[in-house]
Design a protein around this motif. Structure first.
Motif, PDB file in Angstrom:
ATOM      1  N   ASN A 154      -1.771 -22.336  16.780  1.00 12.00           N
ATOM      2  CA  ASN A 154      -1.466 -21.296  15.670  1.00 12.00           C
ATOM      3  C   ASN A 154      -2.712 -20.352  15.348  1.00 12.00           C
ATOM      4  O   ASN A 154      -2.567 -18.997  15.427  1.00 12.00           O
ATOM      5  CB  ASN A 154      -1.172 -21.838  14.283  1.00 12.00           C
ATOM      6  N   ASN A 158      -2.510 -16.354  16.331  1.00 19.13           N
ATOM      7  CA  ASN A 158      -2.895 -15.330  15.428  1.00 19.13           C
ATOM      8  C   ASN A 158      -3.950 -14.396  15.568  1.00 19.13           C
ATOM      9  O   ASN A 158      -3.804 -13.183  15.695  1.00 19.13           O
ATOM     10  CB  ASN A 158      -3.394 -15.935  14.080  1.00 19.13           C
ATOM     11  N   LYS A 161      -2.398 -12.055  18.100  1.00 20.40           N
ATOM     12  CA  LYS A 161      -1.580 -11.180  17.459  1.00 20.40           C
ATOM     13  C   LYS A 161      -2.348  -9.956  16.422  1.00 20.40           C
ATOM     14  O   LYS A 161      -2.028  -8.821  16.389  1.00 20.40           O
ATOM     15  CB  LYS A 161      -0.583 -11.836  16.675  1.00 20.40           C
ATOM     16  N   GLY A 217       2.833 -20.624   9.822  1.00 14.47           N
ATOM     17  CA  GLY A 217       1.874 -21.148  10.649  1.00 14.47           C
ATOM     18  C   GLY A 217       0.629 -21.675   9.974  1.00 14.47           C
ATOM     19  O   GLY A 217       0.188 -22.625  10.167  1.00 14.47           O
TER      20      GLY A 217
HETATM   21 MG    MG Z   1       0.836 -17.475  12.909  1.00 13.77          MG
END
Ligand code: MG
Ligand code: ADP
Length: 255
Positions: A154, A158, A161, A217
């Protein structure tokens, strides 16, 4: 009679409270369902489009390898997206139902970190995002490998992202009876007053439009880390980047 009335008033209040709770639960569920359907449909739509394009090329007998490769790259990305959304939902439902079971065993946590990075090597290559692992190249710790792996997963997702394509670094260190894993990015960052909010369920902060996610998440990651007797914290400067630190004991059951 006074007692009787007070008792009834109490029951009425309790009923109103229960009704209020039930209504809120229903509206939270309806909201979750609509957000979920929307989030899941976006990658499915894109995936179908890419497959139709590839199919048309084949049918017309003019396969352009570069275009086909691009379609497949996008398709892989959409499947990854779907996978990680589904993973978040499954983990969230187990965690919130209190049904998560942990299986602690001695594991090389550095190897779990590098496996996670390898899994993302392809999307990092497509997005031209440099990723590197620093610190200890091997470290034995007593963890649930699946859950610890999902925390790393996660944090890496992240960083990819929200990292604005900048370099991502994962640093593993020993710290007394604990170990720390820091995940640094040079992305959009998080406003100072939202640093705690990001660990709450459904919370997404800052400009997240067009970036897929449920806001679950970090909530799930925190539950996993806490089940190990550890902590997860974040430092961030908006526009400069974020650094998430996971700190967990090397051995279970010593605290
Ligand atoms: Mg996430
Ligand atoms: N590395 C990061 N940089 C900036 N913001 C982040 C980062 N990681 C998480 N966030 C913020 O915290 C929110 C919650 O993260 P998470 O629970 O993983 O949800 P999701 O990734 O599904 O949005 C994100 O929506 C984003 O607003």
């Amino acid at each position: 009679l006074g007692e009787e009335l007070a008792g009834r008033a109490g029951i009425a209040l309790e009923n109103a409270r229960l009704f209020g709770e039930a209504t809120r639960a229903v509206s939270a569920r309806d909201n979750l369902l609509s957000v979920t359907s929307h989030e899941l449909r976006t990658p499915v739509t894109s995936l179908k489009l890419q497959l139709q394009m590839a199919r048309r090329q084949l049918k017309a007998g003019k396969v352009e390898p570069a275009a086909l490769e691009r379609s497949l790259d996008i398709s892989i990305k959409q499947v990854d997206r779907l996978n990680s959304l589904i993973e978040d939902l499954l983990n969230f439902s187990s965690v919130s139902a209190g049904k998560m079971r942990y299986h602690f065993a001695r594991n090389d946590v550095a190897a779990i970190v590098s496996e996670t990075l390898e899994r993302h090597a392809e999307s990092a290559r497509i997005g031209k995002t440099p990723m590197k692992q620093t610190g200890l190249a091997s470290l034995e710790a007593e963890v649930d490998p699946l859950r610890f792996g999902q925390v790393v997963e996660n944090l890496v997702t992240n960083a990819l992202k929200y990292g604005a394509g900048g370099p991502v670094e994962l640093e593993l260190r020993e710290a007394g009876l604990d170990f720390t894993l820091r995940v640094r990015d040079q992305g959009i960052g998080i406003a100072p007053d939202k640093l705690n909010t990001v660990f709450e369920r459904y919370e997404r902060v800052g400009p997240t439009q067009g970036i897929s996610g449920f806001g679950l998440g970090l909530y799930v990651s925190r539950a996993f880390v806490q089940a190990h007797g550890g902590t997860i914290t974040v430092e961030s400067t908006p526009g400069k980047g974020s650094c998430f630190t996971v700190k967990m004991p090397l051995r279970q059951g010593l605290a």
